[in-house]
Design an enzyme around this catalytic site. Structure first.
Site, PDB file in Angstrom:
ATOM      1  N   CYS A 296      -6.202   2.316   5.426  1.00 48.46           N
ATOM      2  CA  CYS A 296      -6.883   1.065   5.765  1.00 48.46           C
ATOM      3  C   CYS A 296      -6.395   0.583   7.134  1.00 48.46           C
ATOM      4  O   CYS A 296      -5.451   1.143   7.695  1.00 48.46           O
ATOM      5  CB  CYS A 296      -6.589   0.019   4.692  1.00 48.46           C
ATOM      6  SG  CYS A 296      -4.918  -0.670   4.793  1.00 48.46           S
TER       7      CYS A 296
ATOM      8  N   GLU B 148       0.869   3.949   1.758  1.00 47.39           N
ATOM      9  CA  GLU B 148       1.316   4.395   3.086  1.00 47.39           C
ATOM     10  C   GLU B 148       2.443   3.511   3.621  1.00 47.39           C
ATOM     11  O   GLU B 148       3.422   4.011   4.169  1.00 47.39           O
ATOM     12  CB  GLU B 148       0.143   4.402   4.077  1.00 47.39           C
ATOM     13  CG  GLU B 148      -0.978   5.355   3.707  1.00 47.39           C
ATOM     14  CD  GLU B 148      -2.049   4.733   2.829  1.00 47.39           C
ATOM     15  OE1 GLU B 148      -3.150   5.315   2.771  1.00 47.39           O
ATOM     16  OE2 GLU B 148      -1.808   3.683   2.183  1.00 47.39           O
TER      17      GLU B 148
ATOM     18  N   CYS C 284      -2.569  -0.153   7.232  1.00 42.89           N
ATOM     19  CA  CYS C 284      -1.769   1.070   7.207  1.00 42.89           C
ATOM     20  C   CYS C 284      -1.926   1.852   8.504  1.00 42.89           C
ATOM     21  O   CYS C 284      -0.961   2.434   9.009  1.00 42.89           O
ATOM     22  CB  CYS C 284      -2.146   1.914   5.998  1.00 42.89           C
ATOM     23  SG  CYS C 284      -1.730   1.112   4.430  1.00 42.89           S
TER      24      CYS C 284
ATOM     25  N   HIS D 248       0.856  -1.191   0.000  1.00 43.08           N
ATOM     26  CA  HIS D 248       0.000   0.000   0.000  1.00 43.08           C
ATOM     27  C   HIS D 248       0.892   1.241   0.000  1.00 43.08           C
ATOM     28  O   HIS D 248       2.021   1.220   0.497  1.00 43.08           O
ATOM     29  CB  HIS D 248      -0.888   0.007   1.239  1.00 43.08           C
ATOM     30  CG  HIS D 248      -1.952  -1.047   1.220  1.00 43.08           C
ATOM     31  ND1 HIS D 248      -3.098  -0.930   1.967  1.00 43.08           N
ATOM     32  CD2 HIS D 248      -2.049  -2.218   0.552  1.00 43.08           C
ATOM     33  CE1 HIS D 248      -3.855  -1.991   1.769  1.00 43.08           C
ATOM     34  NE2 HIS D 248      -3.232  -2.793   0.912  1.00 43.08           N
TER      35      HIS D 248
END
Length: 156
Positions: A83, A55, A86, A53
Site C-alpha cells: 500500500c 511490510e 508501506c 501492516h
C-alpha cells in the site's frame, strides 16, 4: 529465481497463518544474503494499530535484527503489492527489490482499496479531503536549523 519463489510462497503462507489467528490477509518476508531476516503478518486488527501492516512490521523487525535503518542489501517478499504507507517505508529503509503476488486490484476486490490515498498523495495539501493547515510562524524551521548544526556531530 527459484529461491525468490520460495520466499514469496513463505510470505503467502505467513498471510494464511495470520488470517487463522485474526490477522489481515497479508504477509511479508525480508531476506538478505538468501537468509530470512524477518517475517510478519498483518496485525492491524489484533493490535488495534492501523500501521501494523505486514511490510511495516517486517521492516521494523529486520532493522532491529540488523541494528540498522538501512536495508539496501535486503529484498522484500510480500503476498500483495504494498500500500502507499508501506511503499513509503520501503523507500525510506532503502530496500531495492520487492517481489509480490497479488496486486492492488486483487486487494480492492477483497475490500482493501487504496485508490483514495493514491489520488490524495498527488494533490496539493490544500486540495485534500482531510484539512491540512500550515502554520509557519511557530519555530518549526528552527528544528531544522538545529539539526543542520548537529548534523556533522552525529554518527549513524
Amino acid at each position: 529465481m527459484e529461491n525468490d519463489k520460495l520466499f514469496l510462497c513463505r510470505a503467502i503462507e505467513i498471510a494464511t497463518n495470520g488470517i487463522l489467528i485474526g490477522g489481515g490477509p497479508f504477509g511479508a518476508v525480508i531476506v538478505r544474503d538468501n537468509k530470512i531476516i524477518s517475517e510478519a503478518f498483518n496485525r492491524v486488527i489484533l493490535n488495534n494499530d492501523p500501521t501494523a501492516h505486514a511490510e511495516i512490521l517486517a521492516i521494523r523487525l529486520a532493522s532491529s535484527v540488523l541494528q540498522s535503518r538501512d536495508l539496501q542489501e535486503c529484498t522484500l517478499y510480500t503476498s500483495c503489492e504494498p500500500c502507499p504507507m508501506c511503499l513509503g517505508a520501503i523507500y525510506w529503509c532503502g530496500i531495492t527489490r520487492v517481489f509480490y503476488s497479488c496486486d492492488r486490484t486483487d486487494a480492492e476486490r477483497a475490500g482493501f482499496s487504496d485508490k483514495l490515498i493514491y489520488n490524495e498523495i498527488m494533490l496539493d495539501p490544500s486540495k485534500r479531503k482531510i484539512s491540512f493547515i500550515r502554520l509557519t510562524d511557530l519555530g518549526g524551521k528552527e528544528v531544522f536549523r538545529k539539526w543542520d548544526e548537529l548534523e556533522n556531530k552525529v554518527t549513524y
